[in-house]
Motif scaffolding. Sequence first.
Motif, PDB file in Angstrom:
ATOM      1  N   GLU A 155      -1.672 -17.909   0.904  1.00 25.51           N
ATOM      2  CA  GLU A 155      -2.746 -17.721   0.047  1.00 25.51           C
ATOM      3  C   GLU A 155      -4.564 -16.289   0.254  1.00 25.51           C
ATOM      4  O   GLU A 155      -4.541 -16.392   1.481  1.00 25.51           O
ATOM      5  CB  GLU A 155      -2.537 -19.105  -0.840  1.00 25.51           C
ATOM      6  CG  GLU A 155      -1.622 -20.090  -1.019  1.00 25.51           C
ATOM      7  CD  GLU A 155      -2.372 -21.393  -1.517  1.00 25.51           C
ATOM      8  OE1 GLU A 155      -3.965 -21.049  -1.744  1.00 25.51           O
ATOM      9  OE2 GLU A 155      -1.272 -21.776  -2.196  1.00 25.51           O
TER      10      GLU A 155
ATOM     11  N   LYS B   4       0.703  -6.362  -5.510  1.00 24.68           N
ATOM     12  CA  LYS B   4       2.016  -7.132  -5.106  1.00 24.68           C
ATOM     13  C   LYS B   4       2.133  -6.561  -4.089  1.00 24.68           C
ATOM     14  O   LYS B   4       3.080  -6.937  -2.476  1.00 24.68           O
ATOM     15  CB  LYS B   4       2.879  -5.897  -6.585  1.00 24.68           C
ATOM     16  CG  LYS B   4       4.506  -6.374  -6.524  1.00 24.68           C
ATOM     17  CD  LYS B   4       5.358  -5.078  -7.314  1.00 24.68           C
ATOM     18  CE  LYS B   4       6.527  -5.390  -6.438  1.00 24.68           C
ATOM     19  NZ  LYS B   4       7.422  -4.435  -7.729  1.00 24.68           N
TER      20      LYS B   4
ATOM     21  N   SER C 124       0.809  -8.520  -1.523  1.00 17.79           N
ATOM     22  CA  SER C 124       1.788  -9.386  -0.954  1.00 17.79           C
ATOM     23  C   SER C 124       2.848  -9.452  -0.578  1.00 17.79           C
ATOM     24  O   SER C 124       3.314 -10.296   0.929  1.00 17.79           O
ATOM     25  CB  SER C 124       1.510  -9.548  -2.748  1.00 17.79           C
ATOM     26  OG  SER C 124       0.421 -10.478  -3.437  1.00 17.79           O
TER      27      SER C 124
ATOM     28  N   LYS D 239       0.262 -15.181  -1.168  1.00 22.58           N
ATOM     29  CA  LYS D 239       0.188 -15.039  -2.513  1.00 22.58           C
ATOM     30  C   LYS D 239      -1.047 -15.116  -3.522  1.00 22.58           C
ATOM     31  O   LYS D 239      -1.934 -15.451  -2.719  1.00 22.58           O
ATOM     32  CB  LYS D 239       0.751 -16.462  -3.211  1.00 22.58           C
ATOM     33  CG  LYS D 239       0.791 -16.829  -4.528  1.00 22.58           C
ATOM     34  CD  LYS D 239       1.046 -18.206  -4.518  1.00 22.58           C
ATOM     35  CE  LYS D 239       0.810 -18.193  -6.535  1.00 22.58           C
ATOM     36  NZ  LYS D 239       0.857 -19.580  -6.609  1.00 22.58           N
ATOM     37  N   VAL D 240      -1.689 -14.206  -3.774  1.00 22.69           N
ATOM     38  CA  VAL D 240      -2.945 -13.269  -4.378  1.00 22.69           C
ATOM     39  C   VAL D 240      -3.347 -14.104  -5.507  1.00 22.69           C
ATOM     40  O   VAL D 240      -1.768 -13.912  -6.633  1.00 22.69           O
ATOM     41  CB  VAL D 240      -3.297 -11.807  -4.250  1.00 22.69           C
ATOM     42  CG1 VAL D 240      -4.361 -11.249  -4.236  1.00 22.69           C
ATOM     43  CG2 VAL D 240      -2.586 -11.504  -2.584  1.00 22.69           C
TER      44      VAL D 240
ATOM     45  N   ASN E  60      -5.955 -14.009   5.936  1.00 18.41           N
ATOM     46  CA  ASN E  60      -5.792 -13.571   5.065  1.00 18.41           C
ATOM     47  C   ASN E  60      -6.688 -11.965   4.079  1.00 18.41           C
ATOM     48  O   ASN E  60      -5.876 -11.242   3.708  1.00 18.41           O
ATOM     49  CB  ASN E  60      -5.412 -13.852   4.188  1.00 18.41           C
ATOM     50  CG  ASN E  60      -3.856 -14.741   4.792  1.00 18.41           C
ATOM     51  OD1 ASN E  60      -3.818 -14.137   5.579  1.00 18.41           O
ATOM     52  ND2 ASN E  60      -3.393 -15.753   3.399  1.00 18.41           N
TER      53      ASN E  60
END
Length: 344
Positions: free
Chosen positions: A26, A42, A45, A51-52, A267
């Motif tokens: 995440e 998008k 990701s 998952k943002v 991330n």
Amino acid sequence: MRLRLKAAICCAAILASTQLANAAGELHIFNWGNYTSPDLIKKFSEKYDVKVTITDYDSNETAIAKIRQGGHGFDMVVPSGSVLPIWIKEGLLLESRPDQMENFKNVDPQWVNVPFDPGRHYSVPWQWGTTGVAVNKSAYKGDPNTSAIFLDPPPELVGKVNVVPEMNDVMPLAIMYMGGKPCTGDKEVLKKVRDKLLEAKPKWISMDYGMTEKLATNDVMASVNWNGSTMRSRLQNPNVVYGYPKEGYPIWMDNLAILKDAKNVENAKLFMNFVMEPENAGMISAFARYANGIKGSEKYMPEDMRDAPEVVIPEQFRSAGVFNESCPPEVQQIYTRIWTELQK
């Protein structure tokens, strides 16, 4: 040789799969509203299996207040250069050393040794622009290039003007209109600024954000506003024009940084490096309509940005632009008192 090549390919594949495995998870970004490209998110990701989540804020003051409270769950934030030194001084940001990342070579040299983050140890450029005034020509046909639009509104605009409630944009506009310089501590000048703002406020319709749509739909006929937002309004409504106050206007940069208490640091570092890729920086600008500070990103921007009057500052107004810097704490306290009184 073939065996060595095969072994190298296998090692590379293992390394790649390990990196992706580490990247999966995440990322929680705290950013200005209507400022993050969905296509950019998008792409990131899908590339890294992350998952943002994007959470919006409406001002620098709102953002830092939320982070100071702790327990927020965010990994990244996008403070303006005028307040970034406060974030760093208070220990709210991770010294993530973006200057050592692969894509840092793409940062335009003018945005590397910036006063708010010398050498870029904490942040990377997100977008930069100007704060001026947006005017609907159907309501007012006079000169839009003046802060008189909101400080001494012409009769046609009385009761139809909005002022974005962002202290670090509005105060410099008002100070320069009254003949002072940004970050001045001159009490005589600041008294005039306070009196002018309080005198002007009854002539405004609101102090609100989100002017892109309201200007386009004629709900507001003039507003202190940012250049990219105004361009987006003009693309919907050709009567909207952007004015560069001849008395002086702020130039600003918003910057992506990692929070000290981020849970998804790796991330966040991937995303920081990702936005310094020219194509990805171009996606940011294509969405919000601001310049970004990354070399080579121009070819990935829409053609209508290349000569847009909101993006390319007209020659006659370039000297009036002043970069928004962090004011000394004692001066900032005075500005805050004036701003608090104005918002009552």
